[in-house]
Design a protein around this motif. Structure first.
Motif, short mmCIF file in Angstrom:
data_model
loop_
_atom_site.label_atom_id
_atom_site.label_comp_id
_atom_site.label_asym_id
_atom_site.label_seq_id
_atom_site.Cartn_x
_atom_site.Cartn_y
_atom_site.Cartn_z
N CYS A 195 0.94 -1.20 0.01
CA CYS A 195 0.09 0.12 -0.08
C CYS A 195 1.01 1.18 -0.14
CB CYS A 195 -0.86 0.28 1.26
SG CYS A 195 -2.20 -1.21 1.37
N ILE A 196 0.39 2.32 -0.66
CA ILE A 196 1.18 3.55 -0.70
C ILE A 196 0.35 4.67 0.14
CG2 ILE A 196 1.95 5.12 -2.23
CD1 ILE A 196 3.17 2.70 -2.69
N ARG B 212 5.21 6.59 0.83
CA ARG B 212 5.73 5.42 1.62
C ARG B 212 5.15 4.17 1.42
NH1 ARG B 212 11.02 7.32 3.01
NH2 ARG B 212 10.68 9.34 4.20
N GLU B 213 5.91 2.96 1.16
CA GLU B 213 5.29 1.84 1.03
C GLU B 213 5.09 1.10 2.40
OE1 GLU B 213 7.60 -0.67 -1.74
OE2 GLU B 213 7.00 0.71 -3.51
N VAL C 136 5.36 6.96 12.73
CA VAL C 136 6.45 7.91 13.34
C VAL C 136 7.80 7.58 12.95
CG1 VAL C 136 7.74 8.51 15.52
CG2 VAL C 136 5.27 8.62 15.51
N LYS C 137 7.92 6.29 12.85
CA LYS C 137 9.34 5.65 12.29
C LYS C 137 9.59 6.02 10.79
CE LYS C 137 9.72 1.81 15.69
NZ LYS C 137 9.71 0.22 15.76
N LEU C 138 8.36 6.03 10.01
CA LEU C 138 8.90 6.45 8.83
C LEU C 138 8.82 7.67 8.50
CD1 LEU C 138 5.92 4.01 7.04
CD2 LEU C 138 8.52 3.64 6.91
N ALA C 139 8.26 8.73 9.33
CA ALA C 139 8.60 10.18 9.19
C ALA C 139 9.69 10.76 9.71
CB ALA C 139 7.17 10.71 9.87
#
Length: 251
Positions: free
Chosen positions: A176-177, A185-186, A198-201
């Motif tokens: 999913c995008i 982000r995938e 939060v970890k992706l940001a």
């Protein structure tokens, strides 16, 4: 039993759940929807009502080109004609749906016969009828080709020649995008937690004095937009769910 002892109503849903016959009552409660699957409670005065009596109890004029269907325990739709009696005591149907239309569209869902009064059906309606688990999905069968995954947000055209055939099967793994702070982000899961976003940001370790706040929109879950707090999660769409994450340093 005297007239004073007769209850105001008996609920067909209760009778089915308790595996008992309908009791004698002044009215009988069913579930009724118009042009979709948003059901409401409806009381009819007879345990064997005519189709026109069900429509009239719902405030629908039987002369206004309504088609009426009972959703049987098997999931099949049964056409109820205006002057045809329908025995609530014997048929095991608690849900009825009416469409104001001059044409019905036929489809199947896991070999159950469904008649729909609109030229398109929402994926969400198919999922509601199928009652699938989270790890299952609805597919449109493609003869000689790959079956098409149907998402709840999809609108499926029923105007094509022939009968559209839908099935349920395990949901395939799919990326999913999502968009976090304007960057795509995938992710692999349809359920995304506050901590994962939060970890992706903001990758890496964080000072314990840093506080994160988050909003989201275009989510698959309800509400479709709002604030997400630590420990929470949202169900995302395959593409298009947006997150905004900010961090502040607590002094």
């Amino acid at each position: 039993m005297t007239l004073d002892d007769i209850p105001d109503h008996d609920d067909l849903s209760d009778a089915l759940r308790e595996d008992r016959p309908l009791r004698k009552a002044r009215a009988y409660r069913i579930r009724f929807a118009v042009d979709g699957l948003k059901f409401r409670k409806l009381e009819v005065p007879d345990p064997i009502p005519l189709g026109r009596q069900i429509l009239a109890a719902a405030g629908c004029n039987p002369n206004d080109n309504f088609s009426l269907f009972a959703i049987l325990a098997s999931g099949d739709f049964e056409d109820i004609r205006l002057d045809e009696p329908f025995d609530l005591r014997a048929r095991g149907a608690e849900r009825f749906v009416a469409f104001q239309t001059d044409r019905d569209y036929k489809l199947t869902l896991d070999n159950r016969q469904i008649e729909w009064g609109k030229p398109a059906i929402a994926g969400a309606a198919l999922y509601k009828l199928a009652e699938v688990d989270d790890d299952e999905a609805v597919f449109l069968q493609k003869r000689g080709g790959t079956d098409q995954l149907v998402e709840p947000d999809d609108l499926m055209d029923l105007n094509e020649p022939g009968i559209e055939r839908f099935i349920t099967a395990p949901r395939p793994d799919a990326t999913c995008i999502i968009v976090i702070n304007s960057r795509p982000r995938e992710v692999e899961d349809r359920h995304v937690t506050f901590e994962e976003v939060v970890k992706l940001a903001f990758p890496g370790a964080h000072d314990p004095n840093v506080i994160f706040s988050m909003t989201f929109r275009h989510a698959a879950s309800k509400p479709h937009a709002g604030e997400l707090a630590a420990g929470g999660f949202v169900k995302i769409k395959k593409k298009g769910t947006v997150f905004n994450v900010t961090r502040t340093v607590q002094s």
